[in-house]
Design an enzyme around this catalytic site. Sequence first.
Site, PDB file in Angstrom:
ATOM      1  N   LYS A 128     -12.173  42.294  15.672  1.00  0.00           N
ATOM      2  CA  LYS A 128     -12.810  42.677  16.937  1.00  0.00           C
ATOM      3  C   LYS A 128     -14.128  41.924  17.113  1.00  0.00           C
ATOM      4  CE  LYS A 128      -9.598  45.405  18.389  1.00  0.00           C
ATOM      5  NZ  LYS A 128      -8.713  44.925  19.459  1.00  0.00           N
TER       6      LYS A 128
ATOM      7  N   PRO B  43     -13.063  55.982   1.563  1.00  0.00           N
ATOM      8  CA  PRO B  43     -13.916  54.784   1.581  1.00  0.00           C
ATOM      9  C   PRO B  43     -13.970  54.157   2.976  1.00  0.00           C
ATOM     10  CG  PRO B  43     -12.270  54.653  -0.183  1.00  0.00           C
ATOM     11  CD  PRO B  43     -11.936  55.852   0.649  1.00  0.00           C
TER      12      PRO B  43
ATOM     13  N   THR C 177     -16.024  49.885  16.246  1.00  0.00           N
ATOM     14  CA  THR C 177     -16.105  49.465  14.840  1.00  0.00           C
ATOM     15  C   THR C 177     -17.035  48.267  14.674  1.00  0.00           C
ATOM     16  OG1 THR C 177     -14.152  48.046  15.066  1.00  0.00           O
ATOM     17  CG2 THR C 177     -13.768  50.248  14.221  1.00  0.00           C
TER      18      THR C 177
ATOM     19  N   GLY D 191       2.032  50.237  24.649  1.00  0.00           N
ATOM     20  CA  GLY D 191       1.332  51.007  23.624  1.00  0.00           C
ATOM     21  C   GLY D 191       0.580  52.191  24.226  1.00  0.00           C
TER      22      GLY D 191
ATOM     23  N   SER E 160     -13.845  47.470  20.201  1.00  0.00           N
ATOM     24  CA  SER E 160     -13.961  48.741  19.482  1.00  0.00           C
ATOM     25  C   SER E 160     -15.386  48.989  19.028  1.00  0.00           C
ATOM     26  CB  SER E 160     -13.033  48.689  18.267  1.00  0.00           C
ATOM     27  OG  SER E 160     -13.324  49.726  17.369  1.00  0.00           O
TER      28      SER E 160
ATOM     29  N   ILE F 148      -2.801  53.073  24.747  1.00  0.00           N
ATOM     30  CA  ILE F 148      -3.812  52.859  25.802  1.00  0.00           C
ATOM     31  C   ILE F 148      -3.241  51.955  26.895  1.00  0.00           C
ATOM     32  CG2 ILE F 148      -6.191  52.152  26.293  1.00  0.00           C
ATOM     33  CD1 ILE F 148      -6.692  52.507  23.219  1.00  0.00           C
TER      34      ILE F 148
ATOM     35  N   SER G 270       6.620  46.237  18.538  1.00  0.00           N
ATOM     36  CA  SER G 270       6.404  46.461  17.099  1.00  0.00           C
ATOM     37  C   SER G 270       5.739  47.807  16.850  1.00  0.00           C
ATOM     38  CB  SER G 270       5.537  45.339  16.510  1.00  0.00           C
ATOM     39  OG  SER G 270       4.259  45.343  17.120  1.00  0.00           O
TER      40      SER G 270
ATOM     41  N   LYS H 233      -3.712  47.451  14.598  1.00  0.00           N
ATOM     42  CA  LYS H 233      -4.930  48.261  14.657  1.00  0.00           C
ATOM     43  C   LYS H 233      -5.123  49.276  13.527  1.00  0.00           C
ATOM     44  CE  LYS H 233      -2.878  51.609  17.889  1.00  0.00           C
ATOM     45  NZ  LYS H 233      -2.918  52.817  17.112  1.00  0.00           N
TER      46      LYS H 233
ATOM     47  N   TYR I 179      -9.617  44.483  10.130  1.00  0.00           N
ATOM     48  CA  TYR I 179      -9.391  44.912  11.517  1.00  0.00           C
ATOM     49  C   TYR I 179     -10.702  44.857  12.308  1.00  0.00           C
ATOM     50  CZ  TYR I 179      -9.282  48.047  15.488  1.00  0.00           C
ATOM     51  OH  TYR I 179      -9.451  48.565  16.751  1.00  0.00           O
TER      52      TYR I 179
END
Length: 338
Positions: A154, A297, A127, A10, A125, A12, A34, A85, A150
């Site tokens: 985390k 949103p 987040t 992927g 993350s 990163i 995927s 993600k 998501y």
Amino acid sequence: MKILVTGGLGFIGSHTVVELQNEGFEVVVVDNLSNSSINVLEGIEAITGKRPIFEEFDLRDKPKVQDFFQKHDDIAGVIHFAASKAVGESVEEPLLYYENNLGVLVYVLQELKKKGDASFIFSSSCTVYGQADEMPITEAAPVKPAESPYGNTKQVGEEIIRDTCKVNPELKAISLRYFNPIGAHPSGKIGELPIGVPQNLVPFITQTGVGLREQLSVFGDDYPTEDGTCVRDYIHVVDLAKAHVAALQRLLENKNEGNYEVFNLGTGTGSSVLEVIQSFERVSGEKLNYKIVGRRPGDVIQAYADTKKANEILGWKAKSSLDDAMKSAWEWEKIVRS
């Protein structure tokens, strides 16, 4: 030393594999392709002169995870990227995200627990902080209720690791809370390759710049920021990859203060959406077709890192500027489309 990188083809993950191989580690990549491409292996080999060991399977298959760790019983550490993600998709498919992001984490930790002494780096993350009360965000900032499944994976992922480390003192782990990774390797051999419509700002900018997308939507210009658009901390992916190597070496050399630690990874500087667009226009010489639309949103107003802990304790610092990162992203986009 042999290091497993899950999701290592992927965005990163591939850049981290390059930095690990540059430091002399033997790398094994597990990826189910995927959200990545087998061609990334060629890019890694072209940069480093070495092809990592590659095994293609889905880590949700518990027996295959067990077989893998029996076969590679000399793995000294794991850097765990493999996860879904896309925030929007997680809202529509929460069970998919909980199965993939948490089930896989549990299976990998179960195998590491059997090994005894093992080092684990988790791809977390910013987040987890939600809309933080203060800027810049330190590691001591409260973890707010997640804005999406998501984000919740985390938060819960970190809790799973912390609880596991509490009762397994021989397992050492670090969660790295990324801010916004962008850019591509300066060689132009690997970079961000989103499948379908990009979920992130920078690939959408470069795809619009190259003519693949008609127009970029800027979601809201009435936020309480300097120019009214959302502010984020954009970090060059190569800087981010080097931080993973620094964190892994900290654990392998037993320099960690506890067997579970957390670090923010960012530049410490917030850039607005309009500033990112201006950076792209500067480095590319292209005018970007964009328009201001309504707010989206769940978007937090601003988020940028206090990087003091990573700078001082990990001995790591982001070196590339926003313009550096945008330039590499633009060069990569042109190579991919040529």
